[in-house]
Motif scaffolding. Structure first.
Motif, PDB file in Angstrom:
ATOM      1  N   VAL A 251       0.927  -0.870   0.102  1.00 37.98           N
ATOM      2  CA  VAL A 251       0.044  -0.168  -0.018  1.00 37.98           C
ATOM      3  C   VAL A 251       1.256   1.603  -0.029  1.00 37.98           C
ATOM      4  O   VAL A 251       1.777   1.265   1.121  1.00 37.98           O
ATOM      5  N   GLY A 252       0.889   2.427  -1.109  1.00 35.79           N
ATOM      6  CA  GLY A 252       1.588   3.474  -1.306  1.00 35.79           C
ATOM      7  C   GLY A 252       1.041   4.257  -0.606  1.00 35.79           C
ATOM      8  O   GLY A 252      -0.456   4.418  -0.570  1.00 35.79           O
ATOM      9  N   ILE A 253       1.729   4.817   0.412  1.00 42.42           N
ATOM     10  CA  ILE A 253       1.426   6.218   0.620  1.00 42.42           C
ATOM     11  C   ILE A 253       2.160   7.569   1.353  1.00 42.42           C
ATOM     12  O   ILE A 253       2.794   7.271   0.866  1.00 42.42           O
ATOM     13  N   ILE A 254       1.410   8.796   0.968  1.00 42.01           N
ATOM     14  CA  ILE A 254       2.065   9.768   0.211  1.00 42.01           C
ATOM     15  C   ILE A 254       1.123  11.008   1.078  1.00 42.01           C
ATOM     16  O   ILE A 254       0.226  10.572   1.139  1.00 42.01           O
ATOM     17  N   GLY A 255       1.601  11.609   2.164  1.00 42.63           N
ATOM     18  CA  GLY A 255       0.802  12.651   2.887  1.00 42.63           C
ATOM     19  C   GLY A 255       1.645  13.628   3.259  1.00 42.63           C
ATOM     20  O   GLY A 255       3.158  13.806   2.329  1.00 42.63           O
ATOM     21  N   ASN A 256       1.061  15.419   3.805  1.00 51.11           N
ATOM     22  CA  ASN A 256       2.277  16.111   3.732  1.00 51.11           C
ATOM     23  C   ASN A 256       2.017  16.409   5.349  1.00 51.11           C
ATOM     24  O   ASN A 256       1.160  16.891   6.816  1.00 51.11           O
ATOM     25  N   ASP A 269      -2.215  -0.804   8.538  1.00 53.09           N
ATOM     26  CA  ASP A 269      -1.328  -1.833   9.218  1.00 53.09           C
ATOM     27  C   ASP A 269      -2.499  -2.032   9.699  1.00 53.09           C
ATOM     28  O   ASP A 269      -3.342  -3.064  10.706  1.00 53.09           O
ATOM     29  N   HIS A 270      -4.088  -0.780  10.852  1.00 52.23           N
ATOM     30  CA  HIS A 270      -4.887  -1.640  11.629  1.00 52.23           C
ATOM     31  C   HIS A 270      -5.427  -2.090  10.753  1.00 52.23           C
ATOM     32  O   HIS A 270      -6.545  -2.926  11.212  1.00 52.23           O
ATOM     33  N   PHE A 271      -6.143  -1.900   9.176  1.00 53.59           N
ATOM     34  CA  PHE A 271      -7.121  -2.685   9.108  1.00 53.59           C
ATOM     35  C   PHE A 271      -7.035  -3.806   7.924  1.00 53.59           C
ATOM     36  O   PHE A 271      -7.396  -3.758   7.012  1.00 53.59           O
ATOM     37  N   GLY A 272      -5.417  -4.219   8.154  1.00 49.28           N
ATOM     38  CA  GLY A 272      -5.122  -5.233   7.738  1.00 49.28           C
ATOM     39  C   GLY A 272      -4.235  -5.275   6.476  1.00 49.28           C
ATOM     40  O   GLY A 272      -4.151  -6.335   5.329  1.00 49.28           O
ATOM     41  N   GLY A 273      -3.736  -4.005   6.436  1.00 51.74           N
ATOM     42  CA  GLY A 273      -3.199  -3.684   5.036  1.00 51.74           C
ATOM     43  C   GLY A 273      -2.104  -3.652   5.794  1.00 51.74           C
ATOM     44  O   GLY A 273      -0.978  -3.726   6.404  1.00 51.74           O
ATOM     45  N   SER A 274      -0.722  -3.383   4.481  1.00 50.91           N
ATOM     46  CA  SER A 274       0.985  -3.509   4.489  1.00 50.91           C
ATOM     47  C   SER A 274       1.426  -2.175   4.166  1.00 50.91           C
ATOM     48  O   SER A 274       1.597  -2.756   2.616  1.00 50.91           O
ATOM     49  N   GLU A 365     -10.150   7.438   7.548  1.00 51.75           N
ATOM     50  CA  GLU A 365     -10.923   5.553   7.686  1.00 51.75           C
ATOM     51  C   GLU A 365     -10.990   5.016   7.141  1.00 51.75           C
ATOM     52  O   GLU A 365     -11.154   3.888   6.096  1.00 51.75           O
ATOM     53  N   GLU A 366     -12.880   5.905   5.974  1.00 50.06           N
ATOM     54  CA  GLU A 366     -12.521   5.431   4.683  1.00 50.06           C
ATOM     55  C   GLU A 366     -12.303   5.680   3.961  1.00 50.06           C
ATOM     56  O   GLU A 366     -12.153   4.721   2.949  1.00 50.06           O
ATOM     57  N   ALA A 367     -10.545   6.704   3.826  1.00 48.54           N
ATOM     58  CA  ALA A 367      -9.729   6.146   2.582  1.00 48.54           C
ATOM     59  C   ALA A 367      -8.963   5.323   3.185  1.00 48.54           C
ATOM     60  O   ALA A 367      -8.370   4.949   2.079  1.00 48.54           O
ATOM     61  N   VAL A 368      -8.657   4.361   3.889  1.00 44.67           N
ATOM     62  CA  VAL A 368      -7.577   4.103   4.441  1.00 44.67           C
ATOM     63  C   VAL A 368      -8.140   2.486   3.794  1.00 44.67           C
ATOM     64  O   VAL A 368      -7.865   1.832   3.342  1.00 44.67           O
ATOM     65  N   LYS A 369      -9.363   2.425   4.615  1.00 43.93           N
ATOM     66  CA  LYS A 369      -9.922   1.193   4.631  1.00 43.93           C
ATOM     67  C   LYS A 369     -10.601   0.292   2.707  1.00 43.93           C
ATOM     68  O   LYS A 369     -10.053  -0.560   2.413  1.00 43.93           O
ATOM     69  N   ARG A 370     -11.182   1.787   2.401  1.00 43.15           N
ATOM     70  CA  ARG A 370     -11.234   1.745   0.433  1.00 43.15           C
ATOM     71  C   ARG A 370      -9.185   1.221   0.363  1.00 43.15           C
ATOM     72  O   ARG A 370      -9.511   0.367  -0.976  1.00 43.15           O
ATOM     73  N   THR A 371      -8.412   1.957   0.571  1.00 43.38           N
ATOM     74  CA  THR A 371      -7.540   1.558  -0.077  1.00 43.38           C
ATOM     75  C   THR A 371      -6.565   0.097   0.572  1.00 43.38           C
ATOM     76  O   THR A 371      -6.209  -0.322  -0.972  1.00 43.38           O
ATOM     77  N   VAL A 372      -6.810  -0.267   1.308  1.00 42.46           N
ATOM     78  CA  VAL A 372      -6.552  -2.001   1.727  1.00 42.46           C
ATOM     79  C   VAL A 372      -7.556  -2.745   0.765  1.00 42.46           C
ATOM     80  O   VAL A 372      -6.769  -3.652   0.381  1.00 42.46           O
ATOM     81  N   GLU A 373      -9.069  -2.172   0.681  1.00 46.52           N
ATOM     82  CA  GLU A 373      -9.288  -4.015  -0.481  1.00 46.52           C
ATOM     83  C   GLU A 373      -8.626  -3.023  -1.429  1.00 46.52           C
ATOM     84  O   GLU A 373      -8.704  -4.668  -2.384  1.00 46.52           O
ATOM     85  N   LEU A 374      -8.745  -2.507  -2.006  1.00 42.16           N
ATOM     86  CA  LEU A 374      -7.736  -2.163  -3.306  1.00 42.16           C
ATOM     87  C   LEU A 374      -6.399  -3.170  -3.467  1.00 42.16           C
ATOM     88  O   LEU A 374      -6.063  -2.972  -4.830  1.00 42.16           O
ATOM     89  N   SER A 375      -5.875  -3.082  -3.019  1.00 41.84           N
ATOM     90  CA  SER A 375      -4.511  -3.683  -2.641  1.00 41.84           C
ATOM     91  C   SER A 375      -5.077  -5.144  -1.993  1.00 41.84           C
ATOM     92  O   SER A 375      -3.476  -6.061  -2.364  1.00 41.84           O
ATOM     93  N   GLY A 376      -5.985  -5.661  -1.845  1.00 38.81           N
ATOM     94  CA  GLY A 376      -6.324  -6.829  -2.057  1.00 38.81           C
ATOM     95  C   GLY A 376      -6.476  -7.298  -0.644  1.00 38.81           C
ATOM     96  O   GLY A 376      -6.567  -8.949  -0.401  1.00 38.81           O
TER      97      GLY A 376
END
Length: 380
Positions: A251-256, A269-274, A365-376
Motif C-alpha cells: 500500500v503506497g502512502i503519501i502525505g504532507n 496496518d490496523h485495517f489489515g494492509g501493509s 478511516e474510509e480512505a484507508v479501508k478503501r485503499t486496503v481493499e484495492l490492495s487485496g
C-alpha cells in the motif's frame, strides 16, 4: 541520513574506537584481493540498511581469498529484504569470547540523550528491551554536563561487564556519546562490541544516523550522503526534498507531514494492509512536487494501491489536486488504483478539480479501508 556500516566504522575508527581491518568492494575479484591483503579468516558483509543480514544470507565467513570471492559472488546483486546489494565489506574476522551492546540515542519522551550498555550483544536490541529490559543498563544525559565519566562507569558496571573489560567499554561509550553530540547524530550504536580473549574490545558492527537538518554543518558527513543511498528511489526522494522510507508492503502512502503519514501507516496496518513506503512531501507542496511524489510511489513494483492523504493548512488542496491530475497525464492507464483524501484549505475545490480516474474519500478511516481493499486486503 543513515550511514552504511563501512562509513560508520570509519567515523568510529577516526575517533579512536577499535574496529577490524576491512575494505569495501563492489566486485568478487576485488573481494578476493582484499581478503588476501587482510589475511586469515574474513567476513564478507552486504552493505545495506536492513537488520538481520546474517540470517538473510547477507553475511558469510570465508577462510581464505577464494572463499571470499565465492561469498562475494553470492551476495553481490542479491535482493536482501527488498534492498539490492551493490557493495560488500570484506573484514577481518574477530576471535571473541563475549558480545556486548553499546549505544547512544535520543529519548524523545525525556528530551535527552540516553546512553546504554547491555551484556546481550549480537541480537536485536529492541527484542532485548521488550523481552528482558533489565538486561539493558542506561542513563539519561544532562546536556549541560554531557556524559560524565562516573555516569559512563555506572552504566557499564550496571550491565555486569567484567572488570578487566570495563575500562575499555567505558571509553567506547564515552567516545560514542561525544560523536553523537558533536556530529548531530540521532543514533550511534555498536552491536556487537566484541570482547577478545585478552579483554580488549572491537566494534564488529556500527550504526550511525545523522539528523538531516544538521548536515549543513557536518560537511564531512554530508559528503557521504550519496553513497549512503542504496537505490534510485532514496536518491530521487532526497533530491526532491521528500522524507522517504521504502517498506515491504503493497500500500503506497503519501502525505504532507510526518505525523499525518505515520498515522496513515498505523491505520493501514490496523485495517489489515501493509504499507509499502513512508513518503512525506512536506508543507506547501506545489503541483510539481506532488507529481514527483506520485511518480516515485507508482514506480515501486510492490505497490498495488496508493493513498494520498492531505491536510490543507499551508498546502492548498486545489493545488494538490492539480498536481495529481498533472502526474496522471503521463499514464495512458492508471498504474495502480489511487485513493485521495483532501481535507482543509480549499478541500471542496480540490475534490471538484480531481480527475475521475481517482477515488476520493472525506474521512481518513474510509480512505484507508478503501485503499486496503484495492490492495487485496479486506479493509476491516
Amino acid at each position: 541520513m543513515r550511514l552504511h556500516e563501512y562509513q560508520a566504522k570509519q567515523v568510529f575508527a577516526d575517533a579512536g574506537i577499535p574496529t577490524p581491518s576491512s575494505e569495501v568492494v563492489e566486485t568478487a575479484d576485488a573481494a578476493r584481493e582484499a581478503a588476501e591483503r587482510i589475511g586469515g579468516t574474513v567476513a564478507v558483509k552486504a552493505q545495506v540498511h536492513v537488520g538481520g543480514r546474517g540470517k538473510a544470507g547477507g553475511i558469510e565467513l570465508a577462510d581464505d581469498a577464494d572463499e571470499a570471492h565465492e561469498a562475494a559472488e553470492g551476495i553481490l546483486g542479491m535482493d536482501l529484504k527488498g534492498k539490492h546489494v551493490e557493495k560488500v565489506l570484506v573484514e577481518e574476522a574477530v576471535d571473541f569470547v563475549d558480545e556486548l551492546y553499546v549505544g547512544v540515542t535520543t529519548d524523545r519522551g525525556e528530551g535527552r540523550a540516553v546512553a546504554m550498555v547491555s551484556s546481550e550483544g549480537g541480537v536485536n536490541i529492541e527484542e532485548v528491551a521488550e523481552e528482558n529490559p533489565d538486561a539493558i543498563a542506561r542513563t539519561h544525559v544532562d546536556p549541560a554536563y554531557d556524559l560524565r565519566p562516573f555516569e559512563a562507569r555506572e552504566v557499564v558496571y550496571g550491565a555486569n561487564v567484567d572488570r578487566e573489560t570495563a575500562r575499555d567499554v567505558t571509553g567506547v561509550l564515552s567516545t560514542l556519546y561525544e560523536l553523537w553530540d558533536e556530529r548531530d547524530a540521532d543514533d550511534a550504536e555498536i552491536n556487537p562490541l566484541m570482547v577478545t580473549e585478552d579483554g580488549g574490545v572491537v566494534a564488529a558492527d556500527a550504526v550511525f544516523n545523522i539528523d538531516d537538518s544538521a548536515l549543513y554543518r557536518q560537511e564531512e558527513l554530508a559528503e557521504m550522503e550519496d553513497e549512503a543511498f542504496e537505490d534510485d528511489f532514496e536518491a530521487r526522494a532526497s533530491d526532491a526534498g521528500f522524507d522517504y522510507v521504502r517498506l515491504d508492503g503493497n500500500v503506497g502512502i503519501i502525505g504532507n507531514g510526518a505525523g499525518l503519514v505515520m498515522t496513515t501507516l498505523d491505520l493501514v496496518d490496523h485495517f489489515g494492509g501493509s504499507p509499502a513506503n513512508f513518503l512525506d512531501i512536506g508543507g506547501g507542496a506545489d503541483a510539481e512536487r506532488v507529481q514527483a511524489a506520485l511518480e516515485l510511489v507508482f514506480e515501486y513494483e510492490n505497490v498495488d494501491s496508493v493513498l494520498f492523504n492531505v491536510f490543507g493548512g499551508i498546502t492548498r488542496c486545489d493545488e494538490v489536486a492539480q498536481g495529481i491530475n498533472d502526474a496522471l497525464e503521463a499514464f495512458d492507464e492508471l498504474p495502480e488504483p489511487l485513493v485521495v483524501r483532501l481535507t482543509g484549505t480549499n478541500e471542496e475545490e480540490g475534490r471538484e478539480l480531481l480527475t475521475d480516474r481517482v477515488e476520493t474519500a472525506e474521512g481518513l478511516e474510509e480512505a484507508v479501508k478503501r485503499t486496503v481493499e484495492l490492495s487485496g486486503g479486506d479493509g476491516e
